[in-house]
Enzyme design. Structure first.
Site, PDB file in Angstrom:
ATOM      1  N   CYS A 128       0.831  -1.204   0.000  1.00 16.88           N
ATOM      2  CA  CYS A 128       0.000   0.000   0.000  1.00 16.88           C
ATOM      3  C   CYS A 128       0.868   1.257   0.000  1.00 16.88           C
ATOM      4  O   CYS A 128       0.668   2.160  -0.811  1.00 16.88           O
ATOM      5  CB  CYS A 128      -0.913  -0.005   1.220  1.00 16.88           C
ATOM      6  SG  CYS A 128      -1.989   1.454   1.319  1.00 16.88           S
ATOM      7  N   TYR A 161       0.770   2.396  -4.197  1.00 19.35           N
ATOM      8  CA  TYR A 161      -0.104   3.452  -4.714  1.00 19.35           C
ATOM      9  C   TYR A 161       0.692   4.516  -5.467  1.00 19.35           C
ATOM     10  O   TYR A 161       0.241   5.057  -6.476  1.00 19.35           O
ATOM     11  CB  TYR A 161      -0.910   4.074  -3.578  1.00 19.35           C
ATOM     12  CG  TYR A 161      -2.218   3.370  -3.295  1.00 19.35           C
ATOM     13  CD1 TYR A 161      -3.393   4.094  -3.068  1.00 19.35           C
ATOM     14  CD2 TYR A 161      -2.304   1.989  -3.249  1.00 19.35           C
ATOM     15  CE1 TYR A 161      -4.596   3.451  -2.809  1.00 19.35           C
ATOM     16  CE2 TYR A 161      -3.492   1.338  -2.989  1.00 19.35           C
ATOM     17  CZ  TYR A 161      -4.639   2.072  -2.768  1.00 19.35           C
ATOM     18  OH  TYR A 161      -5.823   1.427  -2.514  1.00 19.35           O
ATOM     19  N   GLU A 171      -3.942  -7.096  -1.631  1.00 19.41           N
ATOM     20  CA  GLU A 171      -4.201  -5.829  -2.331  1.00 19.41           C
ATOM     21  C   GLU A 171      -4.943  -6.091  -3.643  1.00 19.41           C
ATOM     22  O   GLU A 171      -5.847  -5.337  -4.014  1.00 19.41           O
ATOM     23  CB  GLU A 171      -2.890  -5.094  -2.612  1.00 19.41           C
ATOM     24  CG  GLU A 171      -2.344  -4.290  -1.451  1.00 19.41           C
ATOM     25  CD  GLU A 171      -3.035  -2.942  -1.281  1.00 19.41           C
ATOM     26  OE1 GLU A 171      -4.138  -2.744  -1.829  1.00 19.41           O
ATOM     27  OE2 GLU A 171      -2.462  -2.086  -0.593  1.00 19.41           O
TER      28      GLU A 171
END
Length: 222
Positions: A136, A140, A210
């Site tokens: 994460c 991103y 994810e």
């Protein structure tokens, strides 16, 4: 040769590519993602951020040095005092009220991923926790960069999701991503091959979770 974060990505390259280039991401980039799918993702991402804040509180508890403790405190403060407020405001732009967010149940993909991160941090050390969080914290930013490298990606008023891309391509997020990679590189440099194999399993599991989170948004599943 000492290990680096890029070695984790290389060891899990199939999972990492499936995550970074997921259909949800592609459709978000070209503006074709169904608004309902994005709204569902936004709602669950709010719940994810709350658990993410708990993970930083756990990181503070696990911190062996004052430097690590300060880093965990800054991460927790950034989520609680900045990111959650920004997320609530962004949700309002998409017709999702703060009251609705407060009543939301967690989707199975949200539960699976966030509890995996917290369980990994509880069972292991600070490096285990950071590796579980890295898909994460790093992913991103890489997704925003990958979207900007694609000719198919639409920007500005052509894309209703342009603000999402802008958030993760921002200097602030990119600097935070780079700082996390540097932190990981420093710790990974000292691990043994057996320890690196353990961390690779954590990274692979977290990346696959994810992927499930993107899929949850795409299919609007609970």
């Amino acid at each position: 040769m000492p290990y680096q974060f890029k070695d984790l990505k290389h060891a899990c390259r199939a999972e990492w590519q499936a995550y970074i280039q997921h259909s949800f991401v592609r459709q978000l980039g070209d503006g074709s993602l169904a608004p309902e799918a994005f709204q569902h993702y936004l709602k669950q991402d709010y719940l994810f951020l709350i658990q993410f804040a708990r993970a930083f509180a756990l990181a503070a508890y696990k911190s062996p040095t004052l430097t690590d403790l300060r880093q965990a405190k800054e991460g927790l403060q950034a989520i609680v005092d900045v990111e959650l407020d920004l997320h609530i405001s962004y949700c309002k732009e998409w017709g999702i009220s703060e009251e609705e967010l407060a009543r939301l149940p967690e989707a199975r993909a949200t539960l699976a991923y966030t509890r995996y991160v917290l369980d990994t941090g509880n069972r292991g050390d600070l490096l285990d926790l950071h590796v579980a969080l890295s898909p994460c914290m790093v992913g991103y930013g890489e997704i925003a960069n990958w979207l900007n490298s694609r000719a198919e990606t639409r920007r500005g008023e052509q894309n209703p999701y342009d603000a999402w891309i802008a958030m993760y391509e921002s200097d602030e997020f990119q600097h935070a991503m780079d700082a996390e990679i540097r932190w990981l590189d420093e710790r990974l440099a000292d691990v043994s091959p057996a320890r690196f194999e353990q961390l690779t399993r954590i990274f692979s599991d977290a990346t696959r979770l994810e992927i499930d989170f993107w899929q949850m948004g795409l299919t609007q599943s609970n």
